[in-house]
Scaffold this motif. Structure first.
Motif, PDB file in Angstrom:
ATOM      1  N   ALA A 192       0.823  -1.213   0.000  1.00 54.98           N
ATOM      2  CA  ALA A 192       0.000   0.000   0.000  1.00 54.98           C
ATOM      3  C   ALA A 192       0.853   1.258   0.000  1.00 54.98           C
ATOM      4  O   ALA A 192       0.357   2.348  -0.319  1.00 54.98           O
ATOM      5  CB  ALA A 192      -0.926  -0.005   1.211  1.00 54.98           C
ATOM      6  N   ASN A 193       2.123   1.129   0.346  1.00 55.24           N
ATOM      7  CA  ASN A 193       3.030   2.284   0.367  1.00 55.24           C
ATOM      8  C   ASN A 193       3.680   2.434  -0.998  1.00 55.24           C
ATOM      9  O   ASN A 193       4.712   1.831  -1.290  1.00 55.24           O
ATOM     10  CB  ASN A 193       4.092   2.103   1.456  1.00 55.24           C
ATOM     11  N   ARG A 194       3.062   3.237  -1.845  1.00 61.32           N
ATOM     12  CA  ARG A 194       3.530   3.389  -3.219  1.00 61.32           C
ATOM     13  C   ARG A 194       3.965   4.827  -3.457  1.00 61.32           C
ATOM     14  O   ARG A 194       3.349   5.760  -2.958  1.00 61.32           O
ATOM     15  CB  ARG A 194       2.426   3.016  -4.206  1.00 61.32           C
ATOM     16  N   VAL A 195       4.992   4.975  -4.271  1.00 61.87           N
ATOM     17  CA  VAL A 195       5.491   6.312  -4.594  1.00 61.87           C
ATOM     18  C   VAL A 195       4.772   6.821  -5.840  1.00 61.87           C
ATOM     19  O   VAL A 195       4.239   6.035  -6.632  1.00 61.87           O
ATOM     20  CB  VAL A 195       7.010   6.285  -4.840  1.00 61.87           C
ATOM     21  N   PRO A 196       4.715   8.140  -6.058  1.00 63.74           N
ATOM     22  CA  PRO A 196       4.124   8.672  -7.295  1.00 63.74           C
ATOM     23  C   PRO A 196       4.789   8.055  -8.530  1.00 63.74           C
ATOM     24  O   PRO A 196       6.006   7.850  -8.555  1.00 63.74           O
ATOM     25  CB  PRO A 196       4.406  10.169  -7.197  1.00 63.74           C
ATOM     26  N   GLY A 197       3.984   7.753  -9.516  1.00 63.66           N
ATOM     27  CA  GLY A 197       4.522   7.175 -10.736  1.00 63.66           C
ATOM     28  C   GLY A 197       4.719   5.673 -10.690  1.00 63.66           C
ATOM     29  O   GLY A 197       5.234   5.089 -11.649  1.00 63.66           O
TER      30      GLY A 197
END
Length: 407
Positions: free
Chosen positions: A382-387
């Protein structure tokens, strides 16, 4: 006379026994599909270098969990490229608060307009407008955009409604989406979705000019089928064809009076054909020559001219670890026999790749819009970076549609 014929037949039977034994009569298989001509070896005139393939980002996931998924693409009559997507405002999850948006390029993808929301005026945050499926009347230039509305608070399929919006200026502006459920869904059934991917206008044969796209329709008990929805009057009225196996599906013209559907069913790919413009279909058959993806994934198909058909989807494989899925390795397949066999294939992108769609640009190039990421498989955390998930546009030179060229 009769006696002479009898003598001749007796002699032929004796000769047959001497030559081959004739224990059993040779049975020829029944021909159920038109035989395709032997076209000779492919790719003899030249090769296409991978350096000739360009790639750029059209949509990208934002920092606030907003993500763009389920792309579709068409080339407008004026040559503009239109890319549609689901704008999932708050989450990557299906059936969350979602609108259908579009971006437009009038310079072959060098630059793009801001995203325009087609369904936003109807959405208070309680709905998921999904499966953007455009089809263009290439005679008039009118674009019809279909989508399916889920109720985010109660996702029972019986609450779904089908909507359509129109553009008559090559995708610059769009009409307010209209509820067309009763026009494109069978009585007693419910809209499970469209496509996804684009619909087509038939160009060859008895049904030239017919607009066709694919719907998924469910009964209240849970059974489902795909149906072709088609129009013979430029989109004024729509008819529903016969049923075929259900699943995310896309249609392609595969030669004169021959349509082809490729269907996602579980992890496998299935195909079916129509010889009457989508009014009825052959029984769906598994195509074991196309990639099998654990858990399944949508893939796209495109007919270019004559019997040439392309298929594009992730090749897949084992996940690299428990934090990534197995959607990676975007692979392009080519058939010169209307989808009845795939004789050429090429991996175009080795990293994360998912849903896709294809179109032919005004200059003849093949454009592919697809879900892309920078790792081998999309991250599941669930911890995703932009892009972390993008919609990238890949453009291949026009020679890829020429039988005499390949990579």
């Amino acid at each position: 006379m009769i006696r002479n014929i009898s003598i001749v037949l007796t002699g032929l039977m004796a000769l047959c026994t001497i030559v081959s034994g004739c224990e059993k009569e040779i049975q020829r298989p029944e021909v159920t599909e038109p035989l395709m001509p032997d076209l000779g070896p492919e790719g003899t005139a030249g090769t296409i270098g991978t350096a000739e393939v360009t790639r750029q980002t059209v949509f990208s996931a934002a920092a606030n969990n907003e993500v763009y998924r389920i792309p579709s693409i068409i080339t407008a009559k004026d040559g503009s490229i239109l890319v549609f997507a689901e704008d999932r405002h708050e989450s990557w999850r299906d059936k969350s608060y979602t609108d259908v948006v579009v971006k437009r390029s009038d310079n072959n993808g060098k630059s793009w307009s801001a995203a325009v929301s087609i369904t936003g005026s109807l959405n208070t945050g309680d709905y998921a407008f999904m499966d953007p499926t455009p089809v263009i009347d290439e005679n008039t230039g009118t674009i019809y955009l279909f989508c399916n509305r889920w109720n985010e608070l109660n996702t029972d399929v019986t609450n779904n409604r089908a909507f359509m919006s129109m553009s008559t200026d090559n995708g610059v502006t769009w009409s307010k989406p209209e509820d067309i459920t009763d026009k494109v869904v069978n009585a007693g059934m419910y809209c499970g979705g469209f496509g996804p991917g684009h619909g087509i206008m038939i160009k060859e044969g008895r049904y030239a000019g017919r607009l066709v796209l694919i719907t998924r329709q469910n009964s209240a008990s849970g059974s489902a089928n795909c149906y072709a929805v088609y129009s013979d009057d430029g989109g004024n009225t729509w008819s529903i064809g016969g049923a075929v196996a259900s699943g995310e599906a896309q249609i392609a013209e595969a030669g004169e009076d021959r349509l082809y559907i490729n269907i996602r069913r579980g992890a496998a790919r299935y195909s079916t054909f129509s010889l009457n413009g989508g009014e009825s279909w052959s029984a769906a058959q598994q195509d074991v020559t196309l990639p099998s993806v654990d858990g399944g994934c949508q893939a796209s198909v495109l007919g270019t001219s004559g019997n040439m058909v392309f298929y594009c989807g992730p090749e897949s494989g084992s996940p690299i670890d428990g934090n990534h899925d197995n959607r990676f390795g975007l692979k392009l397949f080519r058939s010169a026999t209307g989808g009845s066999g795939w004789t050429r294939n090429q991996v175009l992108y080795e990293m994360a790749s998912g849903y896709s769609d294809m179109t032919i640009l005004k200059d003849g190039s093949l454009a592919i819009i697809f879900e892309a990421g920078d790792e081998k498989g999309f991250i599941k955390s669930a911890n995703r970076v932009p892009g972390w998930l993008r919609l990238d546009l890949m453009i291949l030179p026009a020679e890829v549609t020429d039988y005499d060229y390949w990579f």
